[in-house]
Structure formats: C-alpha cells, structure tokens
Design a protein around this motif. Structure first.
Motif, PDB file in Angstrom:
ATOM      1  N   ARG A 158      44.409 -10.016  -5.958  1.00 52.67           N
ATOM      2  CA  ARG A 158      43.928 -11.257  -5.335  1.00 52.67           C
ATOM      3  C   ARG A 158      44.955 -12.372  -5.527  1.00 52.67           C
ATOM      4  O   ARG A 158      45.262 -13.129  -4.600  1.00 52.67           O
ATOM      5  CB  ARG A 158      42.589 -11.667  -5.943  1.00 52.67           C
ATOM      6  N   ILE A 174      40.043  -9.978   2.223  1.00 53.44           N
ATOM      7  CA  ILE A 174      38.593  -9.766   2.243  1.00 53.44           C
ATOM      8  C   ILE A 174      38.236  -8.429   1.594  1.00 53.44           C
ATOM      9  O   ILE A 174      37.343  -8.354   0.743  1.00 53.44           O
ATOM     10  CB  ILE A 174      38.056  -9.828   3.686  1.00 53.44           C
ATOM     11  N   GLY A 177      38.838  -8.641  -2.079  1.00 54.23           N
ATOM     12  CA  GLY A 177      37.857  -9.521  -2.713  1.00 54.23           C
ATOM     13  C   GLY A 177      36.512  -8.848  -2.904  1.00 54.23           C
ATOM     14  O   GLY A 177      35.884  -8.970  -3.962  1.00 54.23           O
ATOM     15  N   VAL A 178      36.078  -8.126  -1.892  1.00 53.33           N
ATOM     16  CA  VAL A 178      34.792  -7.417  -1.983  1.00 53.33           C
ATOM     17  C   VAL A 178      34.875  -6.294  -3.018  1.00 53.33           C
ATOM     18  O   VAL A 178      33.979  -6.129  -3.850  1.00 53.33           O
ATOM     19  CB  VAL A 178      34.384  -6.859  -0.608  1.00 53.33           C
ATOM     20  N   THR A 181      34.897  -7.715  -6.579  1.00 52.43           N
ATOM     21  CA  THR A 181      33.573  -8.133  -7.019  1.00 52.43           C
ATOM     22  C   THR A 181      32.715  -6.930  -7.397  1.00 52.43           C
ATOM     23  O   THR A 181      32.049  -6.924  -8.438  1.00 52.43           O
ATOM     24  CB  THR A 181      32.869  -8.944  -5.914  1.00 52.43           C
ATOM     25  N   THR A 238      32.094 -14.053  -8.217  1.00 56.24           N
ATOM     26  CA  THR A 238      31.026 -14.012  -7.211  1.00 56.24           C
ATOM     27  C   THR A 238      31.089 -15.237  -6.305  1.00 56.24           C
ATOM     28  O   THR A 238      30.933 -15.131  -5.083  1.00 56.24           O
ATOM     29  CB  THR A 238      29.645 -13.940  -7.890  1.00 56.24           C
ATOM     30  N   CYS A 241      34.001 -14.777  -3.954  1.00 61.22           N
ATOM     31  CA  CYS A 241      33.679 -13.793  -2.916  1.00 61.22           C
ATOM     32  C   CYS A 241      32.755 -14.404  -1.866  1.00 61.22           C
ATOM     33  O   CYS A 241      32.924 -14.179  -0.664  1.00 61.22           O
ATOM     34  CB  CYS A 241      33.032 -12.569  -3.552  1.00 61.22           C
ATOM     35  N   TYR A 242      31.789 -15.188  -2.324  1.00 64.53           N
ATOM     36  CA  TYR A 242      30.849 -15.838  -1.398  1.00 64.53           C
ATOM     37  C   TYR A 242      31.585 -16.801  -0.464  1.00 64.53           C
ATOM     38  O   TYR A 242      31.299 -16.859   0.734  1.00 64.53           O
ATOM     39  CB  TYR A 242      29.785 -16.590  -2.193  1.00 64.53           C
TER      40      TYR A 242
END
Length: 262
Positions: A158, A174, A177-178, A181, A238, A241-242
């Motif tokens: 990241r 993306i 990142g997912v 998490t 989190t 990620c959101y």
C-alpha cells in the motif's frame, strides 16, 4: 538460567547480517531495476522503501516457516508449553535477528522511519521471545504470533503504491487495499479467540506453573500489548479501506452523470 546454543546465536547473527545487507545493498539494487521511479524518490523515502522491502522479505520467510510448524511440528502442537522447540527456535531466531536489525535502523534513521509504536512492538516481542530461545518454553505460542506477518506485505505494498503515485482509486490499489484489510483481519484479529483459548487451556496446569512468574508475565503482557496495537491498526486500516471504497462509489456516480450529460 537462560542458555542459547551456538546454532540459535549463529542463526540470529546471520539473520541480522542478511537483513542489514538487504537494506543497505540489495533492496536499492533490485528496486532500481524493477521500478526506475525508485531513483526519483528523496533520501527519506528511499530509506523507508528499503526498510519496507526488508520487512516484506522477513514476513514471507517466517510466515511460511510458521505455517509449516503449525501443520507438521507434532512435538510443539502436542505440548503447547514445553514441546520440543528446536524448529520453532530457528524461526524465532530469524525474527530476533530481523527485529534487532530493524531497531538499529529505526534508531539510526529516526528522522526518516522513527516510530515509537514500532519500538514498543519490537521490544515486547523480543522480551517474549527471550523465554522461547533461552528457556525452551512456550514455543507454540511464540510461533503462533508469527502468523501476523502474513499481513505485512500488503501493508507495505500500500505504501509502495502511494509513493509511486498510484491513484487511490486505481485497480491495483483497490485490490491490495481489500486484500490487506481481509488478511490483516484474518491473521491478527480472527485468530485472537483461538490464541487466548489456548492460553486459558493451560492456566493452572503443572506445565504452566513450571514456567514461572517472570515468563508468565512476559507472555501475557506482551500478548496483550501486541494485540491492543493490532486492534488500533485494524481500526485505521478499516477506515482507509472504507475511504477507498467510497471513492469508487463517487467516481461511478460522476461517470453516470457525465454519461447522462453527454
């Protein structure tokens, strides 16, 4: 009295030396060939880049070793407190060499990569690992903690994407990142009930009493400190990620509006 055999000392020293070599020589050499953009980074970012490269390499090595031990080391898995720690000691010796190397680099390059939370993390881990390496106790629990390393490559990636200028809404960012998490949650948070259930299962046993108050305290306190930090990091990850997922939604709305306008 704690005793460290020559193999363990040699492994830790070799580990320290290899990770120093990776940081000072190999990381920069490889990075310039993999991504020429490395040469455009300022000195502070190059230091952190090399630090994270070393961190990723360590995580992959000890993480794989950790899983092998959990699956195939019957001695440790049958006796969580006093099972023969020979194989676990090698893995933890590698990690010990890495942690000492990283503490040295954090101190020397404090302005670039100094972080008090990492110092606390490393010191707590080293204190706990002392009892595994020196006293041959709690090998199962010491090795179990290394499962957490599987999240490290995603966390580092990241940062790599960020300094290379990848947009937060890019597909690579993306996906990473997912995955970051999910993996962080699985190897650091989901495993907590399993870990502490194993801890509780040995409370009050003869094996637990033989450990002694000093090791018991180091074991429990370091575990709690590390997991409090894991929970803090999980909250931050989190939220990040959101935000990324929210950006995707916003861009999709904009694209639909632009399509209607056309």
């Amino acid at each position: 009295m704690a005793t460290f055999n020559k193999l363990i000392i040699g492994t830790a020293v070799t580990s320290f030396t290899i990770f120093q070599f990776l940081f000072h020589v190999l990381s920069s050499w490889a990075s310039t060939r993999i991504t020429p953009a490395f040469n455009n980074l300022n000195q502070k970012r190059k230091i952190e880049w090399n630090s994270r490269t070393v961190s990723t390499f360590h995580a992959l090595v000890v993480g794989a070793f950790c899983v092998y031990i959990l699956l195939y080391d019957e001695a440790v898995n049958d006796d969580h407190v006093w099972g023969d720690p020979s194989i676990v000691k090698l893995n933890i010796a590698i990690t010990t060499g890495y942690l000492i190397s990283d503490l040295f680099l954090i101190t020397y390059y404090w302005k670039a990569i100094g972080d008090k939370f990492f110092v606390i993390h490393h010191m707590a881990a080293l204190y706990a690992y002392y009892f595994v390496l020196g006293e041959g106790m709690l090998a199962y629990f010491g090795n179990f903690r290394l499962l957490a390393e599987f999240s490290t490559p995603f966390v580092n990636q990241r940062w790599f994407f960020e300094v290379l200028g990848y947009p937060k809404s890019s597909k690579a960012n993306i996906i990473n990142g997912v995955l970051m998490t999910i993996v962080f949650f699985m190897v650091r948070i989901v495993v907590m009930p399993v870990y502490y259930a194993d801890v509780i299962s040995v409370f009050g046993t003869e094996a637990f009493r033989r450990v002694g108050v000093a090791a018991q305290s180091a074991w429990i306190i370091s575990s709690v400190v590390l997991d409090v930090m894991n929970l803090m990091w999980m909250v931050k990850i989190t939220k990040g990620c959101y935000k990324v997922i929210s950006l995707i939604g916003q861009e999709e709305v904009k694209m639909r509006k632009n399509g209607k306008s056309d």
